[in-house]
Design a protein around this motif. Structure first.
Motif, PDB file in Angstrom:
ATOM      1  N   LEU A 156       0.825  -1.206   0.000  1.00 59.79           N
ATOM      2  CA  LEU A 156       0.000   0.000   0.000  1.00 59.79           C
ATOM      3  C   LEU A 156       0.859   1.255   0.000  1.00 59.79           C
ATOM      4  CD1 LEU A 156      -2.824  -1.021   2.495  1.00 59.79           C
ATOM      5  CD2 LEU A 156      -2.887  -1.044  -0.001  1.00 59.79           C
ATOM      6  N   ARG A 157       1.936   1.244   0.762  1.00 53.56           N
ATOM      7  CA  ARG A 157       2.847   2.394   0.747  1.00 53.56           C
ATOM      8  C   ARG A 157       3.468   2.563  -0.642  1.00 53.56           C
ATOM      9  NH1 ARG A 157       4.525  -0.122   5.687  1.00 53.56           N
ATOM     10  NH2 ARG A 157       3.761   1.012   7.524  1.00 53.56           N
ATOM     11  N   ALA A 158       3.835   1.442  -1.259  1.00 53.49           N
ATOM     12  CA  ALA A 158       4.424   1.505  -2.594  1.00 53.49           C
ATOM     13  C   ALA A 158       3.428   2.050  -3.606  1.00 53.49           C
ATOM     14  CB  ALA A 158       4.900   0.112  -3.023  1.00 53.49           C
ATOM     15  N   ILE A 159       2.160   1.683  -3.475  1.00 52.33           N
ATOM     16  CA  ILE A 159       1.135   2.185  -4.386  1.00 52.33           C
ATOM     17  C   ILE A 159       1.016   3.696  -4.257  1.00 52.33           C
ATOM     18  CG2 ILE A 159      -1.352   2.232  -4.837  1.00 52.33           C
ATOM     19  CD1 ILE A 159      -1.416  -0.741  -4.122  1.00 52.33           C
ATOM     20  N   ALA A 160       0.913   4.176  -3.011  1.00 52.48           N
ATOM     21  CA  ALA A 160       0.763   5.618  -2.785  1.00 52.48           C
ATOM     22  C   ALA A 160       1.971   6.383  -3.319  1.00 52.48           C
ATOM     23  CB  ALA A 160       0.576   5.892  -1.290  1.00 52.48           C
ATOM     24  N   ILE A 161       3.161   5.871  -3.067  1.00 54.68           N
ATOM     25  CA  ILE A 161       4.379   6.561  -3.510  1.00 54.68           C
ATOM     26  C   ILE A 161       4.513   6.514  -5.026  1.00 54.68           C
ATOM     27  CG2 ILE A 161       6.897   6.506  -3.430  1.00 54.68           C
ATOM     28  CD1 ILE A 161       6.637   5.442  -0.550  1.00 54.68           C
ATOM     29  N   SER A 162       4.237   5.339  -5.619  1.00 59.37           N
ATOM     30  CA  SER A 162       4.408   5.197  -7.069  1.00 59.37           C
ATOM     31  C   SER A 162       3.438   6.076  -7.834  1.00 59.37           C
ATOM     32  CB  SER A 162       4.246   3.731  -7.485  1.00 59.37           C
ATOM     33  OG  SER A 162       2.938   3.263  -7.186  1.00 59.37           O
ATOM     34  N   GLU A 167       3.421   9.888 -11.682  1.00 56.89           N
ATOM     35  CA  GLU A 167       2.618  10.931 -12.324  1.00 56.89           C
ATOM     36  C   GLU A 167       3.333  12.282 -12.284  1.00 56.89           C
ATOM     37  OE1 GLU A 167      -1.439  11.219 -11.195  1.00 56.89           O
ATOM     38  OE2 GLU A 167      -1.870   9.098 -11.532  1.00 56.89           O
ATOM     39  N   ALA A 168       4.003  12.589 -11.177  1.00 54.71           N
ATOM     40  CA  ALA A 168       4.735  13.854 -11.084  1.00 54.71           C
ATOM     41  C   ALA A 168       5.892  13.885 -12.090  1.00 54.71           C
ATOM     42  CB  ALA A 168       5.263  14.053  -9.663  1.00 54.71           C
ATOM     43  N   ALA A 169       6.612  12.780 -12.216  1.00 52.59           N
ATOM     44  CA  ALA A 169       7.720  12.716 -13.170  1.00 52.59           C
ATOM     45  C   ALA A 169       7.215  12.866 -14.601  1.00 52.59           C
ATOM     46  CB  ALA A 169       8.476  11.404 -13.007  1.00 52.59           C
ATOM     47  N   CYS A 170       6.120  12.202 -14.908  1.00 52.50           N
ATOM     48  CA  CYS A 170       5.534  12.308 -16.251  1.00 52.50           C
ATOM     49  C   CYS A 170       5.121  13.744 -16.545  1.00 52.50           C
ATOM     50  CB  CYS A 170       4.340  11.371 -16.370  1.00 52.50           C
ATOM     51  SG  CYS A 170       3.478  11.460 -17.958  1.00 52.50           S
ATOM     52  N   TYR A 195      -2.614  14.672 -18.619  1.00 46.70           N
ATOM     53  CA  TYR A 195      -2.061  13.562 -19.396  1.00 46.70           C
ATOM     54  C   TYR A 195      -1.358  12.544 -18.501  1.00 46.70           C
ATOM     55  CZ  TYR A 195      -2.809  15.200 -24.210  1.00 46.70           C
ATOM     56  OH  TYR A 195      -3.361  15.558 -25.411  1.00 46.70           O
ATOM     57  N   SER A 196      -0.645  13.004 -17.486  1.00 44.67           N
ATOM     58  CA  SER A 196       0.077  12.076 -16.617  1.00 44.67           C
ATOM     59  C   SER A 196      -0.898  11.153 -15.885  1.00 44.67           C
ATOM     60  CB  SER A 196       0.936  12.852 -15.611  1.00 44.67           C
ATOM     61  OG  SER A 196       0.135  13.614 -14.732  1.00 44.67           O
ATOM     62  N   ALA A 197      -2.018  11.714 -15.419  1.00 45.84           N
ATOM     63  CA  ALA A 197      -3.014  10.890 -14.734  1.00 45.84           C
ATOM     64  C   ALA A 197      -3.680   9.919 -15.697  1.00 45.84           C
ATOM     65  CB  ALA A 197      -4.064  11.771 -14.066  1.00 45.84           C
ATOM     66  N   PHE A 200      -0.983   7.063 -16.587  1.00 50.86           N
ATOM     67  CA  PHE A 200      -0.671   6.089 -15.545  1.00 50.86           C
ATOM     68  C   PHE A 200      -1.880   5.233 -15.185  1.00 50.86           C
ATOM     69  CE2 PHE A 200      -0.014   4.806 -11.063  1.00 50.86           C
ATOM     70  CZ  PHE A 200       1.118   4.028 -11.259  1.00 50.86           C
ATOM     71  N   THR A 201      -3.078   5.825 -15.194  1.00 50.19           N
ATOM     72  CA  THR A 201      -4.285   5.043 -14.909  1.00 50.19           C
ATOM     73  C   THR A 201      -4.787   4.288 -16.126  1.00 50.19           C
ATOM     74  OG1 THR A 201      -5.745   6.926 -15.372  1.00 50.19           O
ATOM     75  CG2 THR A 201      -4.999   6.650 -13.100  1.00 50.19           C
ATOM     76  N   ASN A 202      -4.096   4.439 -17.265  1.00 51.00           N
ATOM     77  CA  ASN A 202      -4.473   3.730 -18.498  1.00 51.00           C
ATOM     78  C   ASN A 202      -5.882   4.098 -18.960  1.00 51.00           C
ATOM     79  OD1 ASN A 202      -2.707   0.647 -19.023  1.00 51.00           O
ATOM     80  ND2 ASN A 202      -1.996   2.418 -17.884  1.00 51.00           N
ATOM     81  N   THR A 203      -6.272   5.363 -18.746  1.00 51.53           N
ATOM     82  CA  THR A 203      -7.615   5.793 -19.140  1.00 51.53           C
ATOM     83  C   THR A 203      -7.651   6.257 -20.587  1.00 51.53           C
ATOM     84  OG1 THR A 203      -8.028   6.492 -16.866  1.00 51.53           O
ATOM     85  CG2 THR A 203      -9.536   7.293 -18.543  1.00 51.53           C
ATOM     86  N   GLY A 204      -6.747   7.142 -20.982  1.00 55.13           N
ATOM     87  CA  GLY A 204      -6.668   7.522 -22.387  1.00 55.13           C
ATOM     88  C   GLY A 204      -7.453   8.747 -22.789  1.00 55.13           C
ATOM     89  N   PHE A 205      -8.110   9.429 -21.851  1.00 53.14           N
ATOM     90  CA  PHE A 205      -8.777  10.686 -22.194  1.00 53.14           C
ATOM     91  C   PHE A 205      -7.732  11.745 -22.516  1.00 53.14           C
ATOM     92  CE2 PHE A 205     -12.533   9.354 -19.411  1.00 53.14           C
ATOM     93  CZ  PHE A 205     -13.302   8.989 -20.506  1.00 53.14           C
ATOM     94  N   SER A 206      -8.074  12.645 -23.436  1.00 56.72           N
ATOM     95  CA  SER A 206      -7.171  13.736 -23.799  1.00 56.72           C
ATOM     96  C   SER A 206      -7.873  15.066 -23.585  1.00 56.72           C
ATOM     97  CB  SER A 206      -6.738  13.607 -25.263  1.00 56.72           C
ATOM     98  OG  SER A 206      -5.995  14.740 -25.661  1.00 56.72           O
TER      99      SER A 206
END
Length: 478
Positions: A156-162, A167-170, A195-197, A200-206
């Motif tokens: 869970l910590r890894a999920i929150a950090i990743s 997303e911030a790096a992207c 775009y980063s969100a 990473f969430t694999n949503t694809g909206f632009s």
């Protein structure tokens, strides 16, 4: 304190205890109910006049479809996503994809861990059920998994950090690239975060009218999007394991589990095979890669291979692909990403297990083996169930949408699989589709996101121990 107050307090505690017991005992049913409630809430929010750029209420079918697409991080839409929604509506969509991408149960457990700095057994069971379909039923579960019950807090910590770091790096990489394309500072900052969100969430909206078309030859931009999509689709257990390897390289062999190895190897193999297939099938198609040079065509082929797994972004009109390429995309979308990821589909480890079972049968050995490990038979049963449930959902939805829209089979099948696999690529079928077809596609997205095993476990009774067995008899197979 009065007797009435004590009684009320005890009643509230009793409700919380009952709710917690239900969540821990049946994570699958709890996930089904929570996701359904989340879809209803987002439907109500998106139907508000404040969510529409025109200041009018959005129709129920469009609001429901968008809510399901957002919560299930699919990326399909029945309205123009860049012009229909107001600033408030875009915020609602942004928050929805973050919750849907992480997983509502995982998010709740993560917030509880952050607030209390402690994760109880019930919370661990809920989070474990959200990340491992083998825990869908009540009862003991073998701990030889990618993430053991004792590692749930670390996961869970890894999920929150990743989520924050990736997303911030992207966004940080995309921001100057957007400025170079002529965006203002405010527009570039907003679109970079958006775009980063969505990647990473694999949503694809632009957020732009033309999607990624203006960036079709900006390989730095497309590479950043592709890498972010792949990090989201490979799965949080894999990210967690790889992070532990980086921190403790001396313990690499013990840390890297069979699940991680199967996921990474199968994912990369499919990525390479998909890119090669697209180049071979489309290099002569002037509507896609035929007008490009060899280097550009190869890059676009592999970019599409990454997006076809679950990303949903595209640099050209997908409906212009040859039928053979549409079929390849159907297969890649149906397979999807890694388990416990922001991607959809039946998952790459499911395909790997089925392949290993076929190899074991061809060799005449009783057990499935990979990387000097033996895979138990119950994992194969889950894999077969996932594929059969997924194929059944796709078949029923395809027949229904075909009967309603009278569209071509290749386009209907493509969009139905995209909905089931929460991919987001579309031939344009959803725009202007009749309401009954919209509802069917929305249900397909919902079932695909919560997972076929979670759905089956939620609808079935909990596992029961039998005290008898019927006589064995072998039917003819094959």
């Amino acid at each position: 304190m009065s007797v009435t107050a004590l009684t009320a307090r005890g009643g509230r505690r009793g409700i919380r205890e009952s709710f917690s017991d239900f969540a821990a005992a049946s994570p699958s049913r709890f996930a089904l109910l929570v996701f359904a409630a989340l879809v209803l809430v987002w439907t109500g929010l998106l139907a508000l006049p404040a969510s529409s750029a025109a200041g009018t209420a959005t129709g129920f079918a469009d609001a429901l479809f968008t809510a399901v697409s957002v919560v299930c991080v699919t990326g399909l839409s029945t309205v123009d996503m860049t012009t229909h929604w107001s600033g408030f509506g875009e915020v609602v969509i942004y928050v929805g994809v973050q919750i849907g991408g992480i997983g509502v149960l995982t998010l709740a457990s993560t917030l509880g861990l952050i607030i209390s700095r402690h994760l109880g057994l019930r919370a661990r069971l809920i989070a474990a059920g959200d990340t491992n379909p083998l825990r869908a039923h009540r009862g003991p579960v073998a701990e030889g998994q990618a993430v053991r019950l004792g590692d749930v807090a670390g996961l869970l910590r890894a999920i929150a950090i990743s989520v924050v770091v990736i997303e911030a790096a992207c966004a940080a990489i995309l921001f100057p690239l957007l400025l170079r394309h002529g965006f203002s500072v405010g527009e570039a900052a907003r679109d970079a975060v958006y775009y980063s969100a969505m990647a990473f969430t694999n949503t694809g909206f632009s957020p732009n009218n033309n999607g990624l078309f203006p960036f079709a030859h900006d390989y730095a931009f497309l590479t950043t999007i592709a890498v972010t999509v792949m990090l989201g689709a490979i799965g949080f257990p894999v990210i967690y394991a790889l992070a532990r390897v980086i921190r403790r390289p001396a313990q690499r062999r013990r840390i890297v589990s069979l699940h991680v190895k199967l996921t990474v190897v199968t994912y990369l193999l499919l990525f390479v095979i998909g890119g090669g297939a697209y180049w071979l099938l489309e290099h002569g198609n002037a509507q896609t890669f035929g007008r490009l040079g060899a280097g550009d065509g190869v890059f676009q082929s592999f970019f599409l291979s990454a997006m076809a797994r679950s990303g949903g972004f595209s640099t050209f009109d997908v409906s212009q692909l040859h039928n053979s390429s549409l079929l390849v995309t159907d297969m890649l979308m149906f397979i999807g990403g890694g388990s416990a990821s922001t991607g959809g589909g039946i998952k790459v480890t499911t395909l790997a297990v089925l392949f290993l079972a076929a190899v074991a049968e061809a060799k005449g050995v009783q057990s499935m083996e990979a990387f000097r490990r033996r895979i138990p038979g119950d994992v194969l049963r889950v894999a077969v169930s996932v594929v059969l449930w997924g194929a059944t959902i796709v078949a029923l939805a395809s027949v229904s949408v075909l009967a309603i829209t009278r569209d071509s089979l290749d386009h209907v099948l493509f969009d139905v699989i995209s909905a089931f696999a929460t991919c987001g690529l579309s031939t344009g079928l959803t725009m202007g589709a009749p309401d009954p077809a919209v509802y069917i596609l929305a249900a397909t997205m919902f079932f695909g996101r919560i997972g076929t095993i979670t759905l089956a476990a939620a609808l079935a009774q909990s596992q029961q121990r039998r005290l008898f067995a019927f006589p064995e008899e072998r039917p003819i197979v094959g």
